[in-house]
Design an enzyme around this catalytic site. Structure first.
Site, short mmCIF file in Angstrom:
data_model
loop_
_atom_site.label_atom_id
_atom_site.label_comp_id
_atom_site.label_asym_id
_atom_site.label_seq_id
_atom_site.Cartn_x
_atom_site.Cartn_y
_atom_site.Cartn_z
N VAL A 47 -1.46 3.55 30.22
CA VAL A 47 -0.22 4.32 30.17
C VAL A 47 0.93 3.31 30.10
O VAL A 47 1.18 2.58 31.06
CB VAL A 47 -0.06 5.22 31.41
CG1 VAL A 47 1.27 5.97 31.36
CG2 VAL A 47 -1.23 6.20 31.51
N TYR A 65 6.43 0.42 9.37
CA TYR A 65 5.76 1.65 8.94
C TYR A 65 6.79 2.73 8.60
O TYR A 65 6.74 3.34 7.53
CB TYR A 65 4.82 2.15 10.04
CG TYR A 65 4.34 3.56 9.83
CD1 TYR A 65 3.43 3.87 8.83
CD2 TYR A 65 4.83 4.61 10.62
CE1 TYR A 65 3.01 5.17 8.62
CE2 TYR A 65 4.41 5.91 10.42
CZ TYR A 65 3.51 6.19 9.42
OH TYR A 65 3.09 7.48 9.20
N LYS A 119 7.88 4.64 4.86
CA LYS A 119 7.98 6.09 4.64
C LYS A 119 9.37 6.46 4.10
O LYS A 119 9.49 7.28 3.18
CB LYS A 119 7.68 6.85 5.93
CG LYS A 119 6.25 6.78 6.39
CD LYS A 119 5.31 7.47 5.41
CE LYS A 119 3.88 7.50 5.90
NZ LYS A 119 2.98 8.14 4.92
N ASP A 131 8.99 1.65 21.96
CA ASP A 131 8.64 3.03 22.33
C ASP A 131 9.88 3.76 22.83
O ASP A 131 10.64 3.22 23.65
CB ASP A 131 7.57 3.03 23.44
CG ASP A 131 6.17 2.93 22.89
OD1 ASP A 131 6.01 2.91 21.66
OD2 ASP A 131 5.22 2.85 23.70
N ASN A 151 0.82 -1.21 0.00
CA ASN A 151 0.00 0.00 0.00
C ASN A 151 0.86 1.27 0.00
O ASN A 151 0.68 2.15 -0.85
CB ASN A 151 -0.93 0.01 1.21
CG ASN A 151 -1.97 1.11 1.15
OD1 ASN A 151 -3.06 0.93 0.66
ND2 ASN A 151 -1.61 2.29 1.65
N SER A 172 7.07 11.02 7.90
CA SER A 172 6.90 10.82 9.34
C SER A 172 8.24 10.93 10.06
O SER A 172 9.29 10.57 9.52
CB SER A 172 6.30 9.43 9.58
OG SER A 172 6.42 9.04 10.93
#
Length: 336
Positions: free
Chosen positions: A216, A148, A152, A294, A99, A124
């Protein structure tokens, strides 16, 4: 100018459409509605007071793209269409490469075939990966940590090579940081399908009662309050950045990459506190383990955008949360 927005009913595309239409541009939209809603078009037409040509279709549909580019005498394309879930990209990488990268190649080929050589690409900050220094500037090494981000970066590299092979191209890759907020009318905002991956829409669903609490992910980072810190930027500032990039590509050839961020790192708890003030509600929270991949903190150096595009983010965190809550209130009214 006649502008085609791919993925133009999505979160960032739809807000950019309002700014471009207000500036007098003719906006045409293509979107396959895989992560957007058809009713957003009605809201856009209500905000802009204009009828916006819309095509339900995919950027991998070359004949349709060529038809649109020729029929509407398109002069510039702003390419938003792309899948954007970091988590899903890891579990279904082929879907993302097909995609995001494949779709971009089909679009570029259609543009070449119709001699449209002005392009703004929705990139991004994930292209940077783990920070070697902060804030990220455009010269920071590029080493995405997820599929992802790699899609990009691959599109950026394709576009850079394209611009070297054909000097008539004008291309700006805009590296977004963390867009949140909504249009001041409250008629459009972020409305992902299913359970949101991003913090702000998740908070909105907690406040609206759709989800019981906010997860969180980690409160033991080496940050001011232990939670992850991000460069949140108002989506309308981001939309203004696209309008500024449009002026630039109209006057300059070549390829450029530009950060769009505020240069300020806000924590999860900063965002929660500001949204509690906007909504006058307490947001229940449950601390979970850190998520793999993260980062503790990242934020932009946005000097290049100011120098090159004359653009700077203007809206603060509270206005981001106020506008998100206004949009959420509209959704709650419609649901009754």
């Amino acid at each position: 100018m006649n502008i085609l927005l791919t993925g133009g009913l999505g979160f960032i595309g739809s807000h950019t459409a309002t700014v471009l239409a207000a500036e007098g541009h003719e906006v045409v939209i293509i979107d396959n509605l895989c992560n957007s809603q058809r009713q957003t078009l009605d809201s856009l037409e209500s905000i802009t007071g204009k009828e916006l040509p819309f095509y339900e279709g995919d950027v991998r549909d070359a004949p349709l793209l060529k038809e649109i580019l020729q029929k509407h005498h398109i002069e510039c394309v702003i390419h938003f269409a792309g899948l954007k879930s970091v988590a899903e990209s890891g579990t279904d990488p082929l879907k993302y490469f097909d995609n995001n990268v494949g779709g971009s190649i089909v679009l570029i080929e259609a543009m070449q075939a119709t001699n449209v050589k002005k392009l703004i690409f929705s990139s991004s900050a994930t292209v940077y990966g783990e920070p070697q220094y902060l804030p990220y500037d455009e010269d920071h090494p590029l080493a995405p940590m997820n599929v992802y981000g790699r899609t990009k970066l691959q599109v950026e590299e394709i576009l850079q090579d394209l611009s070297k092979s054909d000097l008539d191209w004008s291309i700006v890759c805009l590296r977004y940081f963390n867009p949140i907020g909504a249009h001041e009318s409250g008629l459009i905002g972020e409305l992902p399908q299913g359970i949101p991956n991003n913090l702000m829409p998740y908070i909105c669903q907690v406040v609206s009662g759709k989800l019981p609490h906010l997860n969180v992910f980690g409160d033991d980072y080496d940050t001011k309050d232990g939670t992850g810190e991000r460069d949140y930027i108002h989506v309308m500032d981001l939309a203004d950045g696209h309008a500024a990039a449009l002026e630039f590509v109209d006057k300059h050839k070549g390829w450029e990459a530009v950060n769009l961020g505020t240069g300020i790192a806000y924590s999860v708890y900063d965002l929660v506190s500001a949204f509690e003030k906007s909504s006058n509600q307490t947001i229940p929270k449950v601390v979970k383990e850190r998520r793999i991949g993260d980062l503790p903190i990242y934020y932009a150096k946005a000097d290049k955008a100011l120098v090159m595009l004359g653009w700077k983010a203007k809206r603060d965190l509270q206005s981001m949360c106020d506008s998100s809550w206004k949009y959420q209130e509209q959704l709650l009214k419609l649901a009754k």
